[in-house]
Motif scaffolding. Structure first.
Motif, PDB file in Angstrom:
ATOM      1  N   CYS A  43       0.783  -1.247   0.025  1.00 51.66           N
ATOM      2  CA  CYS A  43       0.120   0.028   0.091  1.00 51.66           C
ATOM      3  C   CYS A  43       0.756   1.162  -0.112  1.00 51.66           C
ATOM      4  N   LEU A  44       1.988   1.218   0.664  1.00 55.86           N
ATOM      5  CA  LEU A  44       2.782   2.303   0.832  1.00 55.86           C
ATOM      6  C   LEU A  44       3.582   2.673  -0.299  1.00 55.86           C
ATOM      7  N   ASP A  45       3.941   1.690  -1.190  1.00 54.05           N
ATOM      8  CA  ASP A  45       4.503   1.683  -2.494  1.00 54.05           C
ATOM      9  C   ASP A  45       3.649   2.346  -3.613  1.00 54.05           C
ATOM     10  N   ALA A  46       2.260   2.202  -3.181  1.00 54.57           N
ATOM     11  CA  ALA A  46       1.338   2.545  -4.170  1.00 54.57           C
ATOM     12  C   ALA A  46       0.789   4.246  -3.673  1.00 54.57           C
ATOM     13  N   ASP A  47       1.543   4.679  -2.780  1.00 54.68           N
ATOM     14  CA  ASP A  47       1.375   6.056  -2.143  1.00 54.68           C
ATOM     15  C   ASP A  47       0.117   6.051  -1.235  1.00 54.68           C
ATOM     16  N   ILE A  48      -0.158   5.131  -0.718  1.00 58.01           N
ATOM     17  CA  ILE A  48      -1.309   5.131   0.342  1.00 58.01           C
ATOM     18  C   ILE A  48      -0.668   5.055   1.853  1.00 58.01           C
ATOM     19  N   GLU A  49      -0.999   5.920   2.657  1.00 58.92           N
ATOM     20  CA  GLU A  49      -0.444   6.181   3.881  1.00 58.92           C
ATOM     21  C   GLU A  49      -1.243   5.869   4.909  1.00 58.92           C
ATOM     22  N   ASN A  50      -2.603   6.122   4.420  1.00 54.47           N
ATOM     23  CA  ASN A  50      -3.739   6.177   5.321  1.00 54.47           C
ATOM     24  C   ASN A  50      -4.347   4.468   5.523  1.00 54.47           C
ATOM     25  N   LEU A 125      -9.185   1.964  -1.190  1.00 50.23           N
ATOM     26  CA  LEU A 125      -8.791   0.555  -1.605  1.00 50.23           C
ATOM     27  C   LEU A 125      -9.100  -0.676  -0.386  1.00 50.23           C
ATOM     28  N   VAL A 126      -9.419  -1.626  -1.022  1.00 49.04           N
ATOM     29  CA  VAL A 126      -9.508  -2.970   0.043  1.00 49.04           C
ATOM     30  C   VAL A 126      -8.446  -4.014  -0.246  1.00 49.04           C
ATOM     31  N   ALA A 127      -7.729  -4.254   0.731  1.00 49.80           N
ATOM     32  CA  ALA A 127      -6.741  -5.318   0.531  1.00 49.80           C
ATOM     33  C   ALA A 127      -6.959  -6.326   1.662  1.00 49.80           C
ATOM     34  N   LEU A 128      -7.107  -7.627   1.110  1.00 50.06           N
ATOM     35  CA  LEU A 128      -7.184  -8.843   2.225  1.00 50.06           C
ATOM     36  C   LEU A 128      -5.944  -8.818   2.891  1.00 50.06           C
ATOM     37  N   GLY A 129      -5.989  -9.265   4.186  1.00 50.38           N
ATOM     38  CA  GLY A 129      -4.792  -9.506   5.035  1.00 50.38           C
ATOM     39  C   GLY A 129      -4.210 -10.863   4.907  1.00 50.38           C
ATOM     40  N   ASP A 130      -4.466 -11.671   4.010  1.00 50.54           N
ATOM     41  CA  ASP A 130      -3.707 -12.764   3.963  1.00 50.54           C
ATOM     42  C   ASP A 130      -3.422 -13.286   2.608  1.00 50.54           C
ATOM     43  N   ILE A 131      -3.530 -12.389   1.411  1.00 49.58           N
ATOM     44  CA  ILE A 131      -3.146 -12.482   0.225  1.00 49.58           C
ATOM     45  C   ILE A 131      -1.947 -11.707  -0.091  1.00 49.58           C
ATOM     46  N   VAL A 132      -0.833 -12.302  -0.438  1.00 51.20           N
ATOM     47  CA  VAL A 132       0.336 -11.571  -0.680  1.00 51.20           C
ATOM     48  C   VAL A 132       0.630 -11.622  -2.022  1.00 51.20           C
ATOM     49  N   LEU A 133       1.033 -10.770  -2.678  1.00 47.14           N
ATOM     50  CA  LEU A 133       1.407 -10.271  -4.259  1.00 47.14           C
ATOM     51  C   LEU A 133       2.898 -10.200  -4.353  1.00 47.14           C
ATOM     52  N   ARG A 134       3.366 -10.951  -5.464  1.00 45.88           N
ATOM     53  CA  ARG A 134       4.743 -10.625  -6.020  1.00 45.88           C
ATOM     54  C   ARG A 134       4.787 -10.587  -7.399  1.00 45.88           C
ATOM     55  N   GLY A 135       5.163  -9.667  -7.992  1.00 42.45           N
ATOM     56  CA  GLY A 135       5.238  -9.338  -9.329  1.00 42.45           C
ATOM     57  C   GLY A 135       6.290  -8.521 -10.108  1.00 42.45           C
ATOM     58  N   PRO A 136       6.224  -8.104 -11.291  1.00 41.85           N
ATOM     59  CA  PRO A 136       6.997  -7.424 -11.949  1.00 41.85           C
ATOM     60  C   PRO A 136       6.700  -5.679 -11.407  1.00 41.85           C
ATOM     61  N   SER A 137       5.320  -5.605 -11.098  1.00 42.14           N
ATOM     62  CA  SER A 137       4.747  -4.241 -10.706  1.00 42.14           C
ATOM     63  C   SER A 137       4.009  -4.448  -9.735  1.00 42.14           C
ATOM     64  N   ASN A 138       3.640  -3.053  -8.856  1.00 41.40           N
ATOM     65  CA  ASN A 138       2.741  -3.100  -7.901  1.00 41.40           C
ATOM     66  C   ASN A 138       1.401  -3.355  -8.220  1.00 41.40           C
ATOM     67  N   SER A 139       0.766  -4.271  -8.205  1.00 42.49           N
ATOM     68  CA  SER A 139      -0.707  -4.750  -8.376  1.00 42.49           C
ATOM     69  C   SER A 139      -1.729  -3.486  -7.910  1.00 42.49           C
ATOM     70  N   THR A 140      -1.375  -3.338  -6.792  1.00 40.25           N
ATOM     71  CA  THR A 140      -2.233  -2.203  -5.904  1.00 40.25           C
ATOM     72  C   THR A 140      -2.149  -1.028  -6.825  1.00 40.25           C
ATOM     73  N   ARG A 141      -0.941  -0.578  -7.117  1.00 38.21           N
ATOM     74  CA  ARG A 141      -0.923   0.672  -7.990  1.00 38.21           C
ATOM     75  C   ARG A 141      -1.280   0.814  -9.278  1.00 38.21           C
TER      76      ARG A 141
END
Length: 295
Positions: A43-50, A125-141
């Protein structure tokens, strides 16, 4: 602009009992970092701090993790462990978290609705607390960028084998081959013969505030829970909602098998661990007489 993220983390984690009697599953470590921290950093990498955590009475360890631990800091400083000290301090400085108590666990939809007084009348944004993503880009962003272009709710999806559709919420879209397509319908954990596609909901959503009205109108379903999927179907009646295929690898840490698979994969991607850990796994495979039970 999307400025706030809601992380629903109030569930009991019954699949991991008795481990989750005192420790939230979101705090289980992936090597040396808890699962929830990976999601916060995304989330922070997608510029969300709240960051709004929807918690329960048994989730205090999450609050402690993102708080200052003065005793631990003094111990590390006294011991001369300055690298660890700085790392611990960085965790405390990551976010200014907001905690909202979900007094009853009445489903994901209810958890999201609980955050309405803090989110207010703005997209989130809603981000579930047990799903972790790893990829070439930040999917949330990536899905936030799509939202800010379309001004419509966006749901992250990925393709799964048809044999696994019953584990996920599945979407029907106008163009299944497109990276971005309008959603026509959603089905929660369908049987293979009922699945409208193999596009599964990942656990990352960007919503317009109109979702709150739909959540209030959503009737409880199985187990008395308010399903987020049902509210999205109501939203479709008034607004376009889009599915965006993410490029990341999806790790579901919410089951014992999924957690173990994630842990092994993360270890094999760590430069300081992968070589020795791979040899360890190889020795186990070569020396073990265990065979999978195919009955």
């Amino acid at each position: 602009m999307v400025r706030k993220a809601v992380l629903p983390v109030a569930g009991w984690g019954t699949r991991f009992l008795p481990a989750t009697k005192a420790m939230p599953k979101e705090m289980f470590p992936l090597i040396d970092k808890p699962i929830i921290q990976f999601i916060v950093e995304e989330c922070l990498d997608a510029d969300i701090e709240n960051i709004i955590f929807v918690t329960g009475r048994h989730k205090r360890p999450i609050e402690h993790h993102f708080d200052i631990n003065a005793d631990l800091e003094r111990f590390l400083e006294k011991s001369g462990k300055y690298t660890l000290l700085e790392e611990i301090r960085q965790v405390s400085r990551l976010i200014n978290p907001i905690y909202v108590r979900q007094k009853e666990q009445l489903g994901l939809g209810h958890a999201v609705l609980t955050a309405e007084p803090v989110v207010g009348n703005e997209p989130f944004l809603v981000a579930l607390g047990d799903i972790v993503l790893r990829g070439p880009s930040n999917s949330t962003r990536d899905i936030i960028k799509v939202f800010e272009r379309l001004k419509r709710s966006v749901i992250a999806v990925f393709e799964v084998p048809y044999s696994e559709v019953s584990k996920y919420g599945i979407v029907k879209v106008e163009d299944p081959s497109a990276e971005l397509s309008r959603i026509v319908d959603l089905v929660e954990k369908p049987n293979v013969d009922e699945a409208p596609s193999n596009l599964a909901i990942v656990g990352r959503y960007v919503f317009t505030p109109a979702i709150f009205e739909k959540l209030r109108k959503t009737r409880p379903g199985k187990g008395g829970e308010i399903q987020l999927t049902d509210a999205i179907k109501l939203l479709l009646e008034e607004e376009e909602v889009y599915a965006f295929k993410i490029k990341a690898k999806v790790y579901d840490t919410g089951t014992p098998l999924g957690y173990l698979q994630t842990l092994v994969d993360f270890a094999l991607h760590r430069k300081d661990l992968k070589d020795e850990f791979f040899l360890f796994l190889q020795r186990i495979v070569n020396s073990s007489n265990l065979q999978p039970d195919r009955t």
